[in-house]
Structures are given as structure tokens and as C-alpha cells.
Write a protein that holds these residues in place. Structure first.
Motif, PDB file in Angstrom:
ATOM      1  N   PHE A  29       5.967   1.571   1.559  1.00 37.54           N
ATOM      2  CA  PHE A  29       5.657   2.386   0.393  1.00 37.54           C
ATOM      3  C   PHE A  29       5.740   1.506  -0.838  1.00 37.54           C
ATOM      4  O   PHE A  29       6.775   0.926  -1.119  1.00 37.54           O
ATOM      5  N   GLU A  30       4.624   1.392  -1.549  1.00 30.36           N
ATOM      6  CA  GLU A  30       4.578   0.561  -2.747  1.00 30.36           C
ATOM      7  C   GLU A  30       3.821   1.319  -3.830  1.00 30.36           C
ATOM      8  O   GLU A  30       2.652   1.680  -3.644  1.00 30.36           O
ATOM      9  N   THR A  31       4.479   1.603  -4.953  1.00 30.15           N
ATOM     10  CA  THR A  31       3.848   2.419  -5.988  1.00 30.15           C
ATOM     11  C   THR A  31       2.604   1.749  -6.534  1.00 30.15           C
ATOM     12  O   THR A  31       2.481   0.523  -6.564  1.00 30.15           O
ATOM     13  N   LEU A  58       0.821   3.030  -2.148  1.00 28.58           N
ATOM     14  CA  LEU A  58       0.086   2.392  -1.051  1.00 28.58           C
ATOM     15  C   LEU A  58       1.057   2.173   0.109  1.00 28.58           C
ATOM     16  O   LEU A  58       2.269   2.094  -0.095  1.00 28.58           O
ATOM     17  N   ASP A  59       0.511   2.028   1.319  1.00 27.52           N
ATOM     18  CA  ASP A  59       1.399   1.826   2.464  1.00 27.52           C
ATOM     19  C   ASP A  59       1.454   0.377   2.943  1.00 27.52           C
ATOM     20  O   ASP A  59       2.105   0.075   3.933  1.00 27.52           O
ATOM     21  N   LEU A  75      -0.163  11.598   3.599  1.00 25.96           N
ATOM     22  CA  LEU A  75      -0.396  10.183   3.903  1.00 25.96           C
ATOM     23  C   LEU A  75      -1.778  10.036   4.524  1.00 25.96           C
ATOM     24  O   LEU A  75      -2.136  10.769   5.453  1.00 25.96           O
ATOM     25  N   ILE A  76      -2.548   9.114   3.994  1.00 21.86           N
ATOM     26  CA  ILE A  76      -3.846   8.755   4.572  1.00 21.86           C
ATOM     27  C   ILE A  76      -3.734   7.303   5.005  1.00 21.86           C
ATOM     28  O   ILE A  76      -3.498   6.425   4.173  1.00 21.86           O
ATOM     29  N   ASP A  77      -3.858   7.043   6.311  1.00 18.42           N
ATOM     30  CA  ASP A  77      -3.711   5.652   6.741  1.00 18.42           C
ATOM     31  C   ASP A  77      -5.054   4.955   6.775  1.00 18.42           C
ATOM     32  O   ASP A  77      -6.090   5.535   6.443  1.00 18.42           O
ATOM     33  N   SER A  78      -5.052   3.704   7.160  1.00 19.96           N
ATOM     34  CA  SER A  78      -6.280   2.908   7.139  1.00 19.96           C
ATOM     35  C   SER A  78      -6.963   2.892   8.501  1.00 19.96           C
ATOM     36  O   SER A  78      -7.926   2.157   8.704  1.00 19.96           O
ATOM     37  N   GLU A  79      -6.462   3.719   9.436  1.00 21.91           N
ATOM     38  CA  GLU A  79      -7.003   3.708  10.796  1.00 21.91           C
ATOM     39  C   GLU A  79      -7.646   5.031  11.184  1.00 21.91           C
ATOM     40  O   GLU A  79      -7.816   5.331  12.364  1.00 21.91           O
ATOM     41  N   GLY A 101      11.556   2.783  11.902  1.00 20.26           N
ATOM     42  CA  GLY A 101      10.126   2.579  12.104  1.00 20.26           C
ATOM     43  C   GLY A 101       9.377   3.892  12.062  1.00 20.26           C
ATOM     44  O   GLY A 101       8.592   4.212  12.954  1.00 20.26           O
ATOM     45  N   TRP A 102       9.584   4.675  11.002  1.00 23.77           N
ATOM     46  CA  TRP A 102       9.095   6.057  10.965  1.00 23.77           C
ATOM     47  C   TRP A 102       7.591   6.175  11.167  1.00 23.77           C
ATOM     48  O   TRP A 102       7.108   7.150  11.726  1.00 23.77           O
ATOM     49  N   ARG A 103       6.834   5.156  10.754  1.00 19.25           N
ATOM     50  CA  ARG A 103       5.378   5.239  10.920  1.00 19.25           C
ATOM     51  C   ARG A 103       4.986   5.275  12.400  1.00 19.25           C
ATOM     52  O   ARG A 103       3.980   5.886  12.774  1.00 19.25           O
TER      53      ARG A 103
END
Length: 198
Positions: A29-31, A58-59, A75-79, A101-103
Motif C-alpha cells: 500500500f503506497e499513497t 497503489l499496491d 481493491l483493483i489489482d493488475s491481474e 501475506g494478506w494479498r
């Protein structure tokens, strides 16, 4: 911080925490420091939810976090996956800092019932020794981290945000993904993204 802070409030709270490197390492998590509406990671994304959702982070791998008008965290991921992962920001912190490792846990929340999902998740944790790693020094890129271990960082993050202590963070994540997404749909370049774990 209120129960349902807006995107700007979340960004300000994170940036004033003194824990940004740890938050990035633990939660991915990065603002967003640039004006969020124009960020490249948002190109092509369309959120079909009540008007007023706003991106705030951003993730680390091209995904984005958004706060919906009622406080839910999307959350919208890149996959090609997306979904509400918590009913509000404090519970999001409790879930994300409460699960090692919550993701990775998002891979299991699509199982038919929570007991099966939790058993599969526990097997994954055991296989990769995720819980024992929490008490070891950071495995990589530790120069910028001031807290010695992931476990201590998780505790500091929870305390700073006054996150609730959840007896079952995996169950809370499972509930959020399977119960809080009925009115939320996300498209990327016109194609609907699948819900996590599906």
C-alpha cells in the motif's frame, strides 16, 4: 480518524504516520502523491458504484485502492480482479495487518464456504511458513525499515490506526468479498473484472 474517512484523509493519515515503509511492506500500500484522478494506473478503469468513489493508493504492482462513498475499501489489482475487501478503512487495516501475506488470502475467498476457504488458506500458510517469517528480520530491502520484524510492524500499524482487533481476519475478508460487492462492478477498457477468488 473517523469511521469512514475520505481519500484525502486516508492519504494524510498514512503520510503523517512515520510508518510508510512498513505499511508498504506489510500491506502493499503506497499513497498516491500525484493528483489521483490523472494517475497512469487508473487509465481505462471504470467503477460502476455509487458516484463519488476515489482512489487513494497503489499496491506496488499496478493495482489501486479506492474508497467508496459509504467508506468501503475497493481493491483493483493488475491481474484482472477487483472487489471490496473491507467495510471501512480501519477494518481494512485490521484485515491486511492481521493476515500474513494478506494479498495471497484473496486467492482463497472464492471457495464455496468459509470453512473450506480457511482450511485451504491455513494449508497455504503452513506450506510457505508465512507465520514463522513474521518474527524473522525482513527478508529483503530492509534498509529503509525502522521496525525490526514484520510482526512488530503489523502491531505498530494496527496501533497507529486504532484498528479493531479481529479474532478472525480471514473470515472478515471472506465476508467482505462475498457480501459487500453486489452493487460494485469494475471494468478495464470495457471488460468487466472478476471478483477475487473467482
Amino acid at each position: 480518524m473517523g469511521q469512514n474517512p475520505n481519500a484525502r484523509t486516508i492519504i494524510e493519515q498514512v503520510e503523517s504516520s512515520g510508518l510508510e515503509p512498513e505499511i508498504h511492506a506489510v500491506i502493499e500500500f503506497e499513497t498516491m502523491t500525484a493528483p489521483p484522478a490523472s494517475h497512469p494506473a487508473l487509465e481505462g478503469i471504470e467503477i460502476a458504484a455509487p458516484a463519488g468513489s476515489a482512489p487513494f493508493a497503489l499496491d506496488g504492482s499496478g493495482g489501486t485502492y479506492h474508497v467508496l462513498p459509504d467508506g468501503r475499501i475497493l481493491l483493483i489489482d493488475s491481474e484482472g480482479s477487483a472487489g471490496v475487501v473491507a467495510p471501512n478503512f480501519k477494518e481494512f487495516i485490521a484485515i491486511a495487518a492481521g493476515l500474513p501475506g494478506w494479498r495471497d488470502a484473496l486467492k482463497f475467498v472464492g471457495r464455496q464456504d468459509v470453512a473450506t476457504a480457511r482450511a485451504d488458506w491455513q494449508a497455504f500458510i503452513a506450506k510457505w511458513k508465512l507465520e514463522s517469517q513474521l518474527h524473522q528480520p525482513w527478508p529483503y530491502a530492509a534498509d529503509h525499515l525502522t521496525i525490526r520484524t514484520p510482526a512488530l510492524a503489523r502491531e505498530a500499524i494496527m496501533n497507529y490506526f486504532h484498528a479493531p482487533s479481529l479474532s478472525d481476519p480471514f473470515g472478515a475478508l471472506y465476508h467482505a468479498v462475498n457480501s459487500l460487492n453486489d452493487d460494485v462492478g469494475v471494468k478495464w477498457e470495457g471488460e468487466r473484472l472478476r471478483l477475487f477468488g473467482r
